[in-house]
Design a protein around this motif. Structure first.
Motif, short mmCIF file in Angstrom:
data_model
loop_
_atom_site.label_atom_id
_atom_site.label_comp_id
_atom_site.label_asym_id
_atom_site.label_seq_id
_atom_site.Cartn_x
_atom_site.Cartn_y
_atom_site.Cartn_z
N VAL A 187 0.84 -1.20 0.00
CA VAL A 187 0.00 0.00 0.00
C VAL A 187 0.88 1.25 0.00
O VAL A 187 0.62 2.20 -0.75
CB VAL A 187 -0.97 -0.02 1.20
N ILE A 188 1.91 1.26 0.83
CA ILE A 188 2.80 2.43 0.89
C ILE A 188 3.51 2.61 -0.45
O ILE A 188 3.64 3.75 -0.94
CB ILE A 188 3.79 2.30 2.05
N THR A 189 3.96 1.52 -1.06
CA THR A 189 4.61 1.62 -2.38
C THR A 189 3.65 2.22 -3.39
O THR A 189 4.03 3.11 -4.17
CB THR A 189 5.07 0.23 -2.85
N SER A 190 2.42 1.77 -3.39
CA SER A 190 1.42 2.30 -4.33
C SER A 190 1.14 3.78 -4.09
O SER A 190 1.08 4.57 -5.04
CB SER A 190 0.11 1.51 -4.20
N LEU A 191 0.99 4.15 -2.83
CA LEU A 191 0.72 5.56 -2.51
C LEU A 191 1.88 6.46 -2.91
O LEU A 191 1.68 7.54 -3.48
CB LEU A 191 0.42 5.72 -1.02
N VAL A 192 3.10 6.02 -2.61
CA VAL A 192 4.28 6.81 -2.98
C VAL A 192 4.35 6.96 -4.50
O VAL A 192 4.65 8.03 -5.02
CB VAL A 192 5.57 6.18 -2.42
N HIS A 193 4.03 5.88 -5.22
CA HIS A 193 4.07 5.97 -6.68
C HIS A 193 2.99 6.90 -7.21
O HIS A 193 3.23 7.67 -8.15
CB HIS A 193 3.94 4.60 -7.32
N LEU A 194 1.81 6.86 -6.62
CA LEU A 194 0.74 7.75 -7.06
C LEU A 194 1.06 9.22 -6.78
O LEU A 194 0.70 10.10 -7.55
CB LEU A 194 -0.58 7.38 -6.39
N ILE A 195 1.76 9.47 -5.68
CA ILE A 195 2.09 10.85 -5.31
C ILE A 195 3.25 11.39 -6.13
O ILE A 195 3.19 12.48 -6.69
CB ILE A 195 2.41 10.94 -3.80
N PHE A 196 4.36 10.62 -6.22
CA PHE A 196 5.58 11.13 -6.84
C PHE A 196 5.79 10.70 -8.28
O PHE A 196 6.59 11.30 -8.99
CB PHE A 196 6.80 10.70 -6.02
N ARG A 197 5.11 9.63 -8.71
CA ARG A 197 5.25 9.13 -10.09
C ARG A 197 6.71 8.83 -10.45
O ARG A 197 7.14 9.06 -11.57
CB ARG A 197 4.68 10.11 -11.10
N GLN A 198 7.45 8.31 -9.50
CA GLN A 198 8.84 7.92 -9.71
C GLN A 198 8.99 6.45 -9.31
O GLN A 198 8.93 6.12 -8.13
CB GLN A 198 9.79 8.79 -8.88
N ALA A 199 9.19 5.59 -10.29
CA ALA A 199 9.25 4.15 -10.03
C ALA A 199 10.34 3.80 -9.03
O ALA A 199 10.12 3.03 -8.09
CB ALA A 199 9.45 3.38 -11.33
N MET A 200 11.53 4.37 -9.20
CA MET A 200 12.64 4.03 -8.32
C MET A 200 12.36 4.45 -6.88
O MET A 200 12.66 3.70 -5.94
CB MET A 200 13.94 4.67 -8.83
#
Length: 108
Positions: A76-89
């Motif tokens: 969930v945290i990985t998904s949220l971070v990706h949705l917010i920052f749009r940076q895969a790494m």
């Protein structure tokens, strides 16, 4: 295996890894503006994330109790971070850090 054999083994593997990765840059140098390569550059990070999510979901089936909760929280945290920052790494690193810290510090 002796120490010398291990050192030789890792040296050969390191050289093989370097050669296989460098070869792609040398061979594709003349095609750096190719539409296909630019397309791959856009879609591969998302594809890699999907593979990681797939393995994580499969991992949820193999573990018990609090480890399942930790995997779910990290996903969930990985998904949220990706949705917010749009940076895969950044997403991958944050999700991995949450999971590793949960195992190491919380003992899950």
């Amino acid at each position: 295996m002796t120490t010398a054999e291990l050192i030789l083994f890792f040296a050969v593997m390191g050289l093989a890894t370097f050669i296989t990765r460098a070869t792609t840059f040398v061979l594709l140098k003349s095609h750096k503006d190719s539409r296909l390569l630019l397309h791959f550059g856009r879609v591969l990070p998302v594809m890699i994330l999907m593979v990681l999510v797939g393995f994580s979901v499969i991992g949820l089936l193999d573990v018990q109790g609090s480890r399942q909760a930790l995997l779910a929280i990290a996903m969930v945290i990985t998904s949220l971070v990706h949705l917010i920052f749009r940076q895969a790494m950044v997403s991958i690193l944050v999700g991995t850090a949450v999971y590793v810290l949960g195992i190491q510090w919380l003992g899950w």
